[in-house]
Design a protein around this motif. Sequence first.
Motif, PDB file in Angstrom:
ATOM      1  N   UNK A 242       0.829  -1.207   0.000  1.00 55.14           N
ATOM      2  CA  UNK A 242       0.000   0.000   0.000  1.00 55.14           C
ATOM      3  C   UNK A 242       0.861   1.254   0.000  1.00 55.14           C
ATOM      4  N   UNK A 243       1.890   1.265   0.822  1.00 52.74           N
ATOM      5  CA  UNK A 243       2.756   2.439   0.893  1.00 52.74           C
ATOM      6  C   UNK A 243       3.571   2.584  -0.392  1.00 52.74           C
ATOM      7  N   UNK A 244       3.969   1.472  -0.984  1.00 57.06           N
ATOM      8  CA  UNK A 244       4.717   1.539  -2.249  1.00 57.06           C
ATOM      9  C   UNK A 244       3.882   2.235  -3.319  1.00 57.06           C
ATOM     10  N   UNK A 245       2.585   1.953  -3.319  1.00 59.62           N
ATOM     11  CA  UNK A 245       1.705   2.613  -4.279  1.00 59.62           C
ATOM     12  C   UNK A 245       1.679   4.122  -4.024  1.00 59.62           C
ATOM     13  N   UNK A 246       1.641   4.528  -2.746  1.00 58.03           N
ATOM     14  CA  UNK A 246       1.674   5.955  -2.414  1.00 58.03           C
ATOM     15  C   UNK A 246       3.016   6.581  -2.780  1.00 58.03           C
ATOM     16  N   UNK A 247       4.086   5.824  -2.598  1.00 57.44           N
ATOM     17  CA  UNK A 247       5.416   6.315  -2.997  1.00 57.44           C
ATOM     18  C   UNK A 247       5.465   6.527  -4.503  1.00 57.44           C
ATOM     19  N   UNK A 248       4.934   5.551  -5.260  1.00 56.59           N
ATOM     20  CA  UNK A 248       4.929   5.636  -6.724  1.00 56.59           C
ATOM     21  C   UNK A 248       4.104   6.826  -7.212  1.00 56.59           C
ATOM     22  N   UNK A 249       3.036   7.137  -6.471  1.00 57.85           N
ATOM     23  CA  UNK A 249       2.172   8.254  -6.850  1.00 57.85           C
ATOM     24  C   UNK A 249       2.692   9.586  -6.290  1.00 57.85           C
ATOM     25  N   UNK A 250       3.851   9.550  -5.635  1.00 56.10           N
ATOM     26  CA  UNK A 250       4.498  10.739  -5.082  1.00 56.10           C
ATOM     27  C   UNK A 250       3.643  11.441  -4.021  1.00 56.10           C
ATOM     28  N   UNK A 251       2.891  10.643  -3.260  1.00 60.16           N
ATOM     29  CA  UNK A 251       2.086  11.171  -2.163  1.00 60.16           C
ATOM     30  C   UNK A 251       2.891  11.125  -0.871  1.00 60.16           C
ATOM     31  N   UNK A 252       3.786  10.168  -0.792  1.00 59.47           N
ATOM     32  CA  UNK A 252       4.612   9.974   0.404  1.00 59.47           C
ATOM     33  C   UNK A 252       6.070  10.019  -0.016  1.00 59.47           C
ATOM     34  N   UNK A 253       6.896  10.657   0.827  1.00 59.35           N
ATOM     35  CA  UNK A 253       8.310  10.787   0.512  1.00 59.35           C
ATOM     36  C   UNK A 253       9.118   9.560   0.914  1.00 59.35           C
ATOM     37  N   UNK A 254       8.823   8.994   2.132  1.00 54.14           N
ATOM     38  CA  UNK A 254       9.584   7.829   2.588  1.00 54.14           C
ATOM     39  C   UNK A 254       8.715   6.914   3.452  1.00 54.14           C
ATOM     40  N   UNK A 255       9.206   5.696   3.659  1.00 48.98           N
ATOM     41  CA  UNK A 255       8.478   4.692   4.432  1.00 48.98           C
ATOM     42  C   UNK A 255       9.429   3.923   5.347  1.00 48.98           C
ATOM     43  N   UNK A 256       9.783   4.519   6.504  1.00 47.52           N
ATOM     44  CA  UNK A 256      10.641   3.775   7.436  1.00 47.52           C
ATOM     45  C   UNK A 256       9.841   2.679   8.137  1.00 47.52           C
ATOM     46  N   UNK A 257      10.501   1.556   8.389  1.00 43.11           N
ATOM     47  CA  UNK A 257       9.852   0.467   9.126  1.00 43.11           C
ATOM     48  C   UNK A 257       9.833   0.814  10.607  1.00 43.11           C
ATOM     49  N   UNK A 258       8.831   0.321  11.310  1.00 42.15           N
ATOM     50  CA  UNK A 258       8.708   0.554  12.748  1.00 42.15           C
ATOM     51  C   UNK A 258       9.823  -0.195  13.482  1.00 42.15           C
ATOM     52  N   UNK A 259      10.660   0.538  14.203  1.00 43.42           N
ATOM     53  CA  UNK A 259      11.803  -0.062  14.898  1.00 43.42           C
ATOM     54  C   UNK A 259      11.347  -1.043  15.979  1.00 43.42           C
ATOM     55  N   UNK A 260      10.297  -0.711  16.715  1.00 42.89           N
ATOM     56  CA  UNK A 260       9.806  -1.606  17.777  1.00 42.89           C
ATOM     57  C   UNK A 260       9.309  -2.919  17.188  1.00 42.89           C
ATOM     58  N   UNK A 261       8.569  -2.830  16.096  1.00 45.44           N
ATOM     59  CA  UNK A 261       8.057  -4.037  15.456  1.00 45.44           C
ATOM     60  C   UNK A 261       9.206  -4.886  14.927  1.00 45.44           C
ATOM     61  N   UNK A 262      10.174  -4.254  14.319  1.00 42.94           N
ATOM     62  CA  UNK A 262      11.341  -4.976  13.793  1.00 42.94           C
ATOM     63  C   UNK A 262      12.107  -5.656  14.919  1.00 42.94           C
ATOM     64  N   UNK A 263      12.311  -4.945  16.018  1.00 46.18           N
ATOM     65  CA  UNK A 263      13.006  -5.525  17.173  1.00 46.18           C
ATOM     66  C   UNK A 263      12.234  -6.721  17.718  1.00 46.18           C
ATOM     67  N   UNK A 264      10.916  -6.604  17.795  1.00 42.69           N
ATOM     68  CA  UNK A 264      10.089  -7.703  18.278  1.00 42.69           C
ATOM     69  C   UNK A 264      10.232  -8.927  17.375  1.00 42.69           C
TER      70      UNK A 264
END
Length: 180
Positions: free
Chosen positions: A19-41
Amino acid sequence: MGTRLDSITTDNGANFKAAVQQLLDEDVVEENPACACHTFNLIIKQAIDPSKTQVPNHQARDFIQLFRDMTNSIRNSAQRLEHLKQLQRMRIKADKDLLDLLTDDERDGVDIFPHSVALTVIKDVTTRWNSTYYMLERCLGLKPFIMEVCREFNISPTLSERQWTSAQQLVRNNIYCVCL
């Protein structure tokens, strides 16, 4: 020109990434960092899951599996679960510390009178991050009641005092859960 977002932080789920990739492709969002807490978990879950790691960590895995088995044994029996609650009701009038274990959701709608509150064990669910931490935390809070249910219903294997202490150290030091 429409609204533009600087970033959207998501977990590592494929559905969110798509979903975010689609927003990135449409230039609606500049970046999409992953949630650090979720990644750590996810890293910690992988470290204790035998099917996802080549490094043997039998102590942590086996120790947490004992808590899962015990919790499931209590939750999967209406009689055991009711007995756990009944033991609390008998003692809760004198022990207000149990109220501190309630989550915000559990506090909503609960009578302020302590005798009306009885907690249950929390099940560890792989799709709910931090659920292992919450399971251990709740088990520690309900330890005397859980031990009594295990004794009365002959639930085995019983946890040793060392295993209870290890769970206490994990919870106290927030080794398993870095964000609540």
